[in-house]
Design a protein around this motif. Sequence first.
Motif, PDB file in Angstrom:
ATOM      1  N   SER A  53      -8.874  -0.653  -1.471  1.00  0.00           N
ATOM      2  CA  SER A  53      -9.528   0.225  -2.448  1.00  0.00           C
ATOM      3  C   SER A  53     -10.887  -0.301  -2.886  1.00  0.00           C
ATOM      4  O   SER A  53     -11.656   0.413  -3.525  1.00  0.00           O
ATOM      5  CB  SER A  53      -8.644   0.392  -3.686  1.00  0.00           C
ATOM      6  N   GLY A  54     -11.194  -1.569  -2.564  1.00  0.00           N
ATOM      7  CA  GLY A  54     -12.490  -2.109  -2.961  1.00  0.00           C
ATOM      8  C   GLY A  54     -12.665  -3.547  -2.525  1.00  0.00           C
ATOM      9  O   GLY A  54     -11.690  -4.260  -2.260  1.00  0.00           O
ATOM     10  N   LEU A  55     -13.933  -3.976  -2.428  1.00  0.00           N
ATOM     11  CA  LEU A  55     -14.292  -5.323  -1.982  1.00  0.00           C
ATOM     12  C   LEU A  55     -15.219  -5.965  -3.006  1.00  0.00           C
ATOM     13  O   LEU A  55     -16.187  -5.349  -3.448  1.00  0.00           O
ATOM     14  CB  LEU A  55     -14.999  -5.260  -0.619  1.00  0.00           C
ATOM     15  N   TYR A  56     -14.921  -7.216  -3.359  1.00  0.00           N
ATOM     16  CA  TYR A  56     -15.738  -7.935  -4.334  1.00  0.00           C
ATOM     17  C   TYR A  56     -16.129  -9.301  -3.793  1.00  0.00           C
ATOM     18  O   TYR A  56     -15.335  -9.973  -3.125  1.00  0.00           O
ATOM     19  CB  TYR A  56     -14.972  -8.107  -5.652  1.00  0.00           C
ATOM     20  N   HIS A 102       0.839  -1.204   0.000  1.00  0.00           N
ATOM     21  CA  HIS A 102       0.000   0.000   0.000  1.00  0.00           C
ATOM     22  C   HIS A 102       0.873   1.252   0.000  1.00  0.00           C
ATOM     23  O   HIS A 102       0.617   2.212  -0.744  1.00  0.00           O
ATOM     24  CB  HIS A 102      -0.925  -0.025   1.218  1.00  0.00           C
ATOM     25  N   SER A 103       1.911   1.237   0.813  1.00  0.00           N
ATOM     26  CA  SER A 103       2.828   2.392   0.885  1.00  0.00           C
ATOM     27  C   SER A 103       3.555   2.622  -0.430  1.00  0.00           C
ATOM     28  O   SER A 103       3.924   3.752  -0.759  1.00  0.00           O
ATOM     29  CB  SER A 103       3.866   2.186   1.996  1.00  0.00           C
ATOM     30  N   ALA A 104       3.752   1.536  -1.192  1.00  0.00           N
ATOM     31  CA  ALA A 104       4.437   1.638  -2.488  1.00  0.00           C
ATOM     32  C   ALA A 104       3.503   2.097  -3.602  1.00  0.00           C
ATOM     33  O   ALA A 104       3.903   2.183  -4.762  1.00  0.00           O
ATOM     34  CB  ALA A 104       5.046   0.285  -2.846  1.00  0.00           C
ATOM     35  N   GLY A 105       2.249   2.393  -3.240  1.00  0.00           N
ATOM     36  CA  GLY A 105       1.303   2.900  -4.230  1.00  0.00           C
ATOM     37  C   GLY A 105       0.524   1.822  -4.959  1.00  0.00           C
ATOM     38  O   GLY A 105      -0.163   2.098  -5.945  1.00  0.00           O
ATOM     39  N   VAL A 106       0.649   0.588  -4.489  1.00  0.00           N
ATOM     40  CA  VAL A 106      -0.102  -0.517  -5.086  1.00  0.00           C
ATOM     41  C   VAL A 106      -1.473  -0.577  -4.419  1.00  0.00           C
ATOM     42  O   VAL A 106      -1.578  -0.586  -3.197  1.00  0.00           O
ATOM     43  CB  VAL A 106       0.641  -1.856  -4.882  1.00  0.00           C
ATOM     44  N   ARG A 107      -2.524  -0.602  -5.246  1.00  0.00           N
ATOM     45  CA  ARG A 107      -3.872  -0.681  -4.685  1.00  0.00           C
ATOM     46  C   ARG A 107      -4.190  -2.113  -4.269  1.00  0.00           C
ATOM     47  O   ARG A 107      -3.746  -3.062  -4.901  1.00  0.00           O
ATOM     48  CB  ARG A 107      -4.896  -0.203  -5.721  1.00  0.00           C
ATOM     49  N   LEU A 108      -4.974  -2.254  -3.210  1.00  0.00           N
ATOM     50  CA  LEU A 108      -5.341  -3.571  -2.693  1.00  0.00           C
ATOM     51  C   LEU A 108      -6.856  -3.751  -2.742  1.00  0.00           C
ATOM     52  O   LEU A 108      -7.614  -2.860  -2.346  1.00  0.00           O
ATOM     53  CB  LEU A 108      -4.856  -3.731  -1.246  1.00  0.00           C
ATOM     54  N   TYR A 109      -7.261  -4.900  -3.247  1.00  0.00           N
ATOM     55  CA  TYR A 109      -8.676  -5.256  -3.304  1.00  0.00           C
ATOM     56  C   TYR A 109      -8.864  -6.642  -2.699  1.00  0.00           C
ATOM     57  O   TYR A 109      -7.912  -7.421  -2.626  1.00  0.00           O
ATOM     58  CB  TYR A 109      -9.180  -5.299  -4.760  1.00  0.00           C
ATOM     59  N   VAL A 110     -10.084  -6.934  -2.283  1.00  0.00           N
ATOM     60  CA  VAL A 110     -10.420  -8.270  -1.790  1.00  0.00           C
ATOM     61  C   VAL A 110     -11.453  -8.873  -2.732  1.00  0.00           C
ATOM     62  O   VAL A 110     -12.383  -8.193  -3.174  1.00  0.00           O
ATOM     63  CB  VAL A 110     -10.997  -8.205  -0.356  1.00  0.00           C
ATOM     64  N   TYR A 111     -11.280 -10.161  -3.061  1.00  0.00           N
ATOM     65  CA  TYR A 111     -12.299 -10.909  -3.805  1.00  0.00           C
ATOM     66  C   TYR A 111     -12.468 -12.241  -3.088  1.00  0.00           C
ATOM     67  O   TYR A 111     -11.606 -13.109  -3.149  1.00  0.00           O
ATOM     68  CB  TYR A 111     -11.865 -11.110  -5.256  1.00  0.00           C
ATOM     69  N   SER A 112     -13.576 -12.363  -2.376  1.00  0.00           N
ATOM     70  CA  SER A 112     -13.821 -13.539  -1.549  1.00  0.00           C
ATOM     71  C   SER A 112     -15.246 -14.020  -1.745  1.00  0.00           C
ATOM     72  O   SER A 112     -16.135 -13.237  -2.098  1.00  0.00           O
ATOM     73  CB  SER A 112     -13.590 -13.182  -0.074  1.00  0.00           C
ATOM     74  N   SER A 113     -15.473 -15.311  -1.509  1.00  0.00           N
ATOM     75  CA  SER A 113     -16.847 -15.827  -1.581  1.00  0.00           C
ATOM     76  C   SER A 113     -17.666 -15.339  -0.398  1.00  0.00           C
ATOM     77  O   SER A 113     -18.889 -15.343  -0.430  1.00  0.00           O
ATOM     78  CB  SER A 113     -16.849 -17.355  -1.629  1.00  0.00           C
ATOM     79  N   GLY A 114     -17.002 -14.913   0.674  1.00  0.00           N
ATOM     80  CA  GLY A 114     -17.705 -14.264   1.783  1.00  0.00           C
ATOM     81  C   GLY A 114     -18.241 -12.912   1.326  1.00  0.00           C
ATOM     82  O   GLY A 114     -17.629 -12.243   0.493  1.00  0.00           O
ATOM     83  N   SER A 115     -19.376 -12.497   1.846  1.00  0.00           N
ATOM     84  CA  SER A 115     -20.016 -11.260   1.391  1.00  0.00           C
ATOM     85  C   SER A 115     -19.152 -10.031   1.674  1.00  0.00           C
ATOM     86  O   SER A 115     -18.267 -10.047   2.530  1.00  0.00           O
ATOM     87  CB  SER A 115     -21.373 -11.084   2.078  1.00  0.00           C
ATOM     88  N   VAL A 116     -19.429  -8.969   0.925  1.00  0.00           N
ATOM     89  CA  VAL A 116     -18.721  -7.694   1.135  1.00  0.00           C
ATOM     90  C   VAL A 116     -18.851  -7.240   2.589  1.00  0.00           C
ATOM     91  O   VAL A 116     -17.884  -6.768   3.198  1.00  0.00           O
ATOM     92  CB  VAL A 116     -19.246  -6.616   0.168  1.00  0.00           C
TER      93      VAL A 116
END
Length: 239
Positions: free
Chosen positions: A154-157, A120-134
């Motif tokens: 940055s976002g949840l899927y 995150h500090s290096a400017g890379v965005r982080l997202y989650v994609y899980s079968s568990g709900s948002v």
Amino acid sequence: MTSHYDVDAVVLDIEGTTSATGFVVDVLYPYSRSRFAALLTERSGDPEVARAVAQVRAEIGEPDADAARVEKALHTWLDEDRKATPLKTLQGVIWSEGFARGDLVSHFYDDVVPELRAWHSAGVRLYVYSSGSVAAQRAWFTNSPQGDLTSLLSGLYDTENAGPKQEAESYHRIASAAGIAPDRLLFLSDRPGELDAARAAGWHTVGIRRPGEPYFEQGVGDHAQAGTFDEITVSRSTT
């Protein structure tokens, strides 16, 4: 062996990847199982609960199923470890409240959070994609042993807003929603079928193999693999 990836974003699976599947199965599943009945009877008027109940009825082909029948279906799906969207929705509601009350604290492997902070500090965005709900994902990252980690994301899927995790179209959908080219995305998961689908959509993939996890023995096919997050170097070129 350290692998290096020049990408704009990393998309994370949770169970078996950032966190122990055993924690979900041994702690979270029983917690939700013991609270389905109360949720279905006391909160049937909540829009989210009502929508999930309608989805359960549609899935079992019983439009008039009562709360007891819906609960029975949920228990069956839980026993089968089915990734049914209404099950995940209702679990998410229960878990969110459990985390908020302090009944639950999530689990992360020791190597995960330091790397997420570094990426995150290096400017890379982080997202989650899980079968568990948002909702469940948000509660999970809000209530970690290391405190609230949601500022890193940055976002949840989930399977509702992105689609099934073993279909390439779901990964196309995430790339489009995030506004990131597929070849600038890295997906981390322990499940070969998910990694195959992400690669089919043009993503970079690394299979996470942790001893004791369900997919450890099976392996991750011909995908690059890592045992811990600190074996993966992620940076974002600015040229």
